[in-house]
Design a protein around this motif. Structure first.
Motif, short mmCIF file in Angstrom:
data_model
loop_
_atom_site.label_atom_id
_atom_site.label_comp_id
_atom_site.label_asym_id
_atom_site.label_seq_id
_atom_site.Cartn_x
_atom_site.Cartn_y
_atom_site.Cartn_z
N VAL A 59 0.84 -1.21 0.00
CA VAL A 59 0.00 0.00 0.00
C VAL A 59 0.87 1.26 0.00
N SER A 60 1.92 1.27 0.83
CA SER A 60 2.75 2.47 0.94
C SER A 60 3.54 2.73 -0.34
N ALA A 61 3.86 1.67 -1.09
CA ALA A 61 4.61 1.87 -2.33
C ALA A 61 3.77 2.60 -3.37
N GLY A 62 2.47 2.34 -3.37
CA GLY A 62 1.59 3.00 -4.32
C GLY A 62 2.06 2.82 -5.75
N ASP A 63 2.16 3.92 -6.47
CA ASP A 63 2.59 3.87 -7.88
C ASP A 63 4.05 4.29 -8.03
N ARG A 64 4.84 4.13 -6.97
CA ARG A 64 6.22 4.57 -7.00
C ARG A 64 7.20 3.49 -7.47
N VAL A 65 6.73 2.34 -7.83
CA VAL A 65 7.59 1.28 -8.38
C VAL A 65 7.33 1.19 -9.87
N THR B 260 9.66 1.01 -14.02
CA THR B 260 10.77 0.52 -14.82
C THR B 260 11.75 1.65 -15.09
N VAL B 261 12.86 1.32 -15.72
CA VAL B 261 13.83 2.35 -16.09
C VAL B 261 13.17 3.41 -16.95
N ALA B 262 12.29 2.98 -17.83
CA ALA B 262 11.64 3.93 -18.74
C ALA B 262 10.57 4.77 -18.05
N SER B 263 9.89 4.21 -17.04
CA SER B 263 8.71 4.91 -16.50
C SER B 263 8.98 5.76 -15.28
N VAL B 264 10.04 5.47 -14.52
CA VAL B 264 10.26 6.24 -13.29
C VAL B 264 10.73 7.65 -13.62
N PRO B 265 10.41 8.63 -12.77
CA PRO B 265 10.89 9.99 -13.01
C PRO B 265 12.37 10.11 -12.70
N HIS C 167 11.99 -7.22 -3.35
CA HIS C 167 12.61 -6.49 -2.24
C HIS C 167 12.39 -4.99 -2.31
N VAL C 168 12.11 -4.48 -3.51
CA VAL C 168 12.20 -3.04 -3.71
C VAL C 168 11.13 -2.26 -2.95
N ARG C 169 9.97 -2.87 -2.69
CA ARG C 169 8.94 -2.14 -1.93
C ARG C 169 9.37 -1.93 -0.48
N ARG C 170 10.06 -2.91 0.07
CA ARG C 170 10.58 -2.73 1.43
C ARG C 170 11.62 -1.62 1.45
N ALA C 171 12.51 -1.61 0.46
CA ALA C 171 13.51 -0.55 0.37
C ALA C 171 12.84 0.81 0.22
N LEU C 172 11.79 0.86 -0.59
CA LEU C 172 11.09 2.12 -0.82
C LEU C 172 10.45 2.63 0.47
N ALA C 173 9.77 1.76 1.20
CA ALA C 173 9.11 2.18 2.44
C ALA C 173 10.14 2.67 3.46
N LEU C 174 11.27 1.97 3.55
CA LEU C 174 12.28 2.35 4.54
C LEU C 174 12.99 3.64 4.15
#
Length: 240
Positions: free
Chosen positions: A51-57, A59-64, A168-175
């Motif tokens: 839930v906390s990750a939302g739309d923040r995960v 690809t290389v092409a899509s992330v800001p 793993h990346v959602r845990r990294a994002l939340a932290l």
């Protein structure tokens, strides 16, 4: 009299068996209810991460774009990046080449002399064309929380793209968000093999630990003084 007594005894036995069955069913219901509650509590931190990750995960092409990419360690194989770690580094290279980031912070374990994740990561990126000044090593990223809080408190990272496997990346994002970093993340895809499955299973207790770290925000194992690697890397990028 004997017939009446026999019927009475039979009814008593049947009544006793019914009570036993009812008690057994009540016990089974309680066990099921307790198991359901325990499973819910165990999975609640994982749900929080999604839930906390939302739309923040993405690809290389899509992330800001962001000033810094943060790449988390994932083990070495005879002193070189393991396959999973190499995949993370390739994603970081793509972000750099696409102009999505100007500097790369590699964070991992260097807790003993014969094991040095950050230098192995730095060598890989430099050998593949990233200028040495743009690759900064964090040698005390002993776990995800330490990497995130040190990125903010030691290296001054305020906005970043995080690079790790998709499990793993959602845990990294939340932290990292809990540590004060405005972060988006690139989830590196992998084949769903035994290594991927093991990594995914590790995330269940890892999510619980992450929830505690995000709540308490403890100091890392080693905090140390402020380092200037990232400001120097971004200053070098600004000159070009």
């Amino acid at each position: 009299m004997r017939l009446g007594t026999g019927i009475t005894d039979l009814l008593r036995r049947r009544g006793g068996l019914l009570k036993v069955r009812l008690r057994r069913r009540a016990t089974q219901r309680r066990i099921f209810q307790v198991g359901t509650v325990l499973c819910s509590l165990a999975l609640a931190p994982s749900a929080w991460l999604w839930v906390s990750a939302g739309d923040r995960v993405g690809t290389v092409a899509s992330v800001p774009s962001a000033p810094v990419a943060v790449v988390f360690g994932a083990g070495l194989d005879q002193g070189k990046p393991s396959p999973y770690l190499e995949h993370r580094l390739v994603a970081a290279l793509d972000l750099y080449r696409e102009g999505k980031v100007q500097a790369i912070l590699v964070t991992g374990d260097n807790g003993r002399d014969d094991y040095d994740e950050p230098d192995a990561m730095r060598r890989y990126l430099i050998e593949h064309g990233v200028p040495e000044v743009r690759v900064v090593g964090d040698y005390a990223g002993f776990d995800t929380w330490d990497s995130c809080t040190r990125a903010r408190r030691v290296f001054g990272v305020e906005r970043a793209l995080l690079v790790s496997q998709d499990f793993h990346v959602r845990r990294a994002l939340a932290l990292c968000q809990a540590a004060g970093i405005d972060a988006y993340a690139v989830g590196v895809p992998e084949l769903h093999d035994s290594t991927w499955l093991y990594g995914g299973l590790r995330e269940i207790p890892g999510a619980g630990k992450a929830a505690v770290n995000a709540w308490l925000r403890p100091d890392p194992v080693f905090l140390g003084p402020t380092e200037e690697g990232i400001p120097k890397a971004l200053a070098d990028a600004a000159k070009r």
